[in-house]
Design a protein around this motif. Structure first.
Motif, PDB file in Angstrom:
ATOM      1  N   ARG A  48      19.475  13.462  -6.775  1.00 43.35           N
ATOM      2  CA  ARG A  48      20.140  13.604  -5.492  1.00 43.35           C
ATOM      3  C   ARG A  48      20.491  12.219  -4.956  1.00 43.35           C
ATOM      4  O   ARG A  48      19.906  11.221  -5.361  1.00 43.35           O
ATOM      5  CB  ARG A  48      19.294  14.380  -4.507  1.00 43.35           C
ATOM      6  N   ALA A 107      21.297   9.878  -1.347  1.00 40.96           N
ATOM      7  CA  ALA A 107      21.092   9.760   0.093  1.00 40.96           C
ATOM      8  C   ALA A 107      21.786   8.489   0.559  1.00 40.96           C
ATOM      9  O   ALA A 107      21.900   7.525  -0.198  1.00 40.96           O
ATOM     10  CB  ALA A 107      19.607   9.697   0.415  1.00 40.96           C
ATOM     11  N   SER A 158      24.182  16.487  -0.861  1.00 35.14           N
ATOM     12  CA  SER A 158      23.819  16.273  -2.262  1.00 35.14           C
ATOM     13  C   SER A 158      22.595  17.123  -2.565  1.00 35.14           C
ATOM     14  O   SER A 158      21.481  16.774  -2.181  1.00 35.14           O
ATOM     15  CB  SER A 158      23.518  14.794  -2.505  1.00 35.14           C
TER      16      SER A 158
END
Length: 77
Positions: free
Chosen positions: A16, A18, A28
């Motif tokens: 993922r 960020a 995501s």
């Protein structure tokens, strides 16, 4: 847009992205990324250009290795 290619030999789990700093990153969701597969990140929003130019803007790529270790890779924007 930033595009990253997984060049390792084993799948990465719960990958993922960020965003730290200003701006907005599209959602995501955690996903598995296979060797040779690419992941894309697009910075959006009215402050996207400003966010790219700030010293504190950073994209963080997170994933789990096959042995369960979580790794983080900060990417300066």
């Amino acid at each position: 847009m930033i595009e990253l290619e997984h060049c390792g030999a084993a799948p990465l789990h719960s990958v993922r992205l960020a965003l730290a700093g200003g701006g907005m990153l599209g959602l995501s969701l955690p996903r598995t990324v296979q060797p040779g597969e690419r992941v894309r990140a697009v910075l959006r929003g009215s402050d996207a250009e400003r966010a790219l130019g700030t010293a504190d803007a950073m994209l963080v790529l997170r994933w789990f290795e096959p042995d369960g270790r979580e790794l983080l890779w900060p990417i300066s924007l």
